[in-house]
Write an enzyme that holds these catalytic residues in place. Sequence first.
Site, PDB file in Angstrom:
ATOM      1  N   ALA A   1       3.341   3.685  -8.960  1.00 49.64           N
ATOM      2  CA  ALA A   1       2.669   2.572  -8.275  1.00 49.64           C
ATOM      3  C   ALA A   1       2.010   1.693  -9.335  1.00 49.64           C
ATOM      4  O   ALA A   1       1.685   2.155 -10.434  1.00 49.64           O
ATOM      5  CB  ALA A   1       1.633   3.074  -7.281  1.00 49.64           C
ATOM      6  N   PHE A   2       1.782   0.419  -8.991  1.00 52.70           N
ATOM      7  CA  PHE A   2       1.301  -0.545  -9.999  1.00 52.70           C
ATOM      8  C   PHE A   2      -0.069  -0.172 -10.552  1.00 52.70           C
ATOM      9  O   PHE A   2      -0.458  -0.648 -11.624  1.00 52.70           O
ATOM     10  CB  PHE A   2       1.257  -1.960  -9.393  1.00 52.70           C
ATOM     11  CG  PHE A   2      -0.015  -2.270  -8.646  1.00 52.70           C
ATOM     12  CD1 PHE A   2      -0.183  -1.857  -7.337  1.00 52.70           C
ATOM     13  CD2 PHE A   2      -1.042  -2.958  -9.266  1.00 52.70           C
ATOM     14  CE1 PHE A   2      -1.361  -2.126  -6.656  1.00 52.70           C
ATOM     15  CE2 PHE A   2      -2.224  -3.235  -8.589  1.00 52.70           C
ATOM     16  CZ  PHE A   2      -2.385  -2.816  -7.275  1.00 52.70           C
ATOM     17  N   LYS A   3      -0.826   0.670  -9.842  1.00 48.12           N
ATOM     18  CA  LYS A   3      -2.170   1.008 -10.311  1.00 48.12           C
ATOM     19  C   LYS A   3      -2.143   1.670 -11.692  1.00 48.12           C
ATOM     20  O   LYS A   3      -3.116   1.589 -12.430  1.00 48.12           O
ATOM     21  CB  LYS A   3      -2.880   1.893  -9.293  1.00 48.12           C
ATOM     22  CG  LYS A   3      -3.203   1.119  -8.012  1.00 48.12           C
ATOM     23  CD  LYS A   3      -4.020   1.937  -7.039  1.00 48.12           C
ATOM     24  CE  LYS A   3      -4.490   1.102  -5.862  1.00 48.12           C
ATOM     25  NZ  LYS A   3      -3.398   0.746  -4.915  1.00 48.12           N
ATOM     26  N   ASP A   4      -1.011   2.293 -12.046  1.00 51.28           N
ATOM     27  CA  ASP A   4      -0.888   2.885 -13.382  1.00 51.28           C
ATOM     28  C   ASP A   4      -1.037   1.842 -14.492  1.00 51.28           C
ATOM     29  O   ASP A   4      -1.450   2.176 -15.604  1.00 51.28           O
ATOM     30  CB  ASP A   4       0.486   3.544 -13.551  1.00 51.28           C
ATOM     31  CG  ASP A   4       0.669   4.770 -12.657  1.00 51.28           C
ATOM     32  OD1 ASP A   4      -0.339   5.423 -12.310  1.00 51.28           O
ATOM     33  OD2 ASP A   4       1.830   5.069 -12.318  1.00 51.28           O
TER      34      ASP A   4
END
Length: 478
Positions: free
Chosen positions: A118-121
């Site tokens: 997910a982009f939060k990484d």
Amino acid sequence: MQYVSTRGQSPALSFSDTLLGGLMTDGGLAMPTAYPGFTAAELEAMRGLDYADLAFAVLSRFITDIPAEDLRSILRGTYTPAVYCNSVTGSDAGQITPLYTLEPGLHLLELSNGPTLAFKDMAMQLLGNLFEYALARTGQSLNILGATSGDTGSSAEYAMRGKRGVRVFMLSPHGKMSRFQTAQMFSLQDPNIVNIAVKGVFDDCQDIVKAVSNDLAFKTRHRIGTVNSINWARVSAQVVYYFKGYFAATTSSDQKVSFCVPSGNFGNVCAGHIARQMGLPIDKLVVATNENDVLDEFFRTGVYRPRKTAETRQTSSPSMDISKASNFERFIYDLTGQDGDRVRGLWREVDAGGSFSLAGTDLFREVSDRYGFQSGRSTHADRLKTIRSCKERYSRLVDTHTADGLKVAWELRDPAVPMIVLETALPTKFEETMVEALGERPPRPAGLENLESLPQRSQVMDVDVDAVKALIAAADAA
Ligand SMILES: *Cc1c(COP(=O)(O)O)cnc(C)c1O
């Protein structure tokens, strides 16, 4: 660079202060005193940089209390293909955040090839390395306390695992996350990661975090930090990929692009707004919501009306199921010309459970005319249809959140301006809905095929603030 509060009444902090849990004492959010700007010539000079060097070009303007050489080496250690290239789509293997062209003028920016898909990484991995660096400098340690319904918790744990001086206590609602998300978190065996399954719902978890953080004596004694989406370091790290996407979609800095962003807490699209304020030639910033349409309502009508938590709908794009958009206050601060008094007045209503309206004002006209915002919303039926059409038209699978973005991008796209949809997760994280849409399971990146059968570690707890405090205190005493 110093950081001041959106509510205008808190002493300024350095970047490292905001990083290690320094809060704005007036309840506002940290904002830089001014945005650094890039000229067209400076933008051209950045065009060929790889991700880590681009991150340095952008973030060294915001992070002025870490020596440049140290910052550069932290960024090079963070943004490596080894961490960010787990894609199963195979486009541009070895590239960080590659641009995938669906059709001429319509692209996906792949932000979800990191460790938790997910982009939060993109921001969280940097946060882990910044914590370790800042704590080593001062010889301190930090206890991160968080609540998650899925993506944030796994992203935080994969960023903090094994980091010296950092311990993570992550609360999640017992039995309510997807099997994949549960396995992602609970299979971690690192001793500095503590998973707590609370016998309640997500809001119970969040209430426990608030209660512990509001006990200032406990918070200070046990050095409690957070990694939620209002953290300034996370928002600023997300600015970088807007530059990366822009350069990939253009050949010269007199061209414009638009971005369409699947949104919940307004953190991701707030980073786009900041990039635009820094001089990146962005035409429109399109906010896409699901059935929880607090933000779409504001951008259409000028009324900001956070919902009661009981009104929040559980949807098939669950990471966008929010009742209020925490980072939205940052945009309103800029919209009012950094008027802390005005923001404080507006949020007096919001914090008391109310709403505010800018309908019919010049300020509201500026939201679209000067800042380029547009919005749209998507429903479960739209999501299924978009996932199917995307596969038929482009032979490409998108997850449920990215589908919300693509649906709105199709509607609002201007044929004269390239549109970049941010891909915020990979389909395999939301397998059930993908199967509902397509009748088949999406592929998994190599190494994750048997994730659900790995041994799992977690402690089940009642909704009990004191029990969580006791756990933290015991770990500190050990
Ligand atoms: C967190 C998340 C979002 C929402 O991002 P915000 O920064 O809260 O607007 C969208 N999609 C996915 C997959 C997420 O994990």
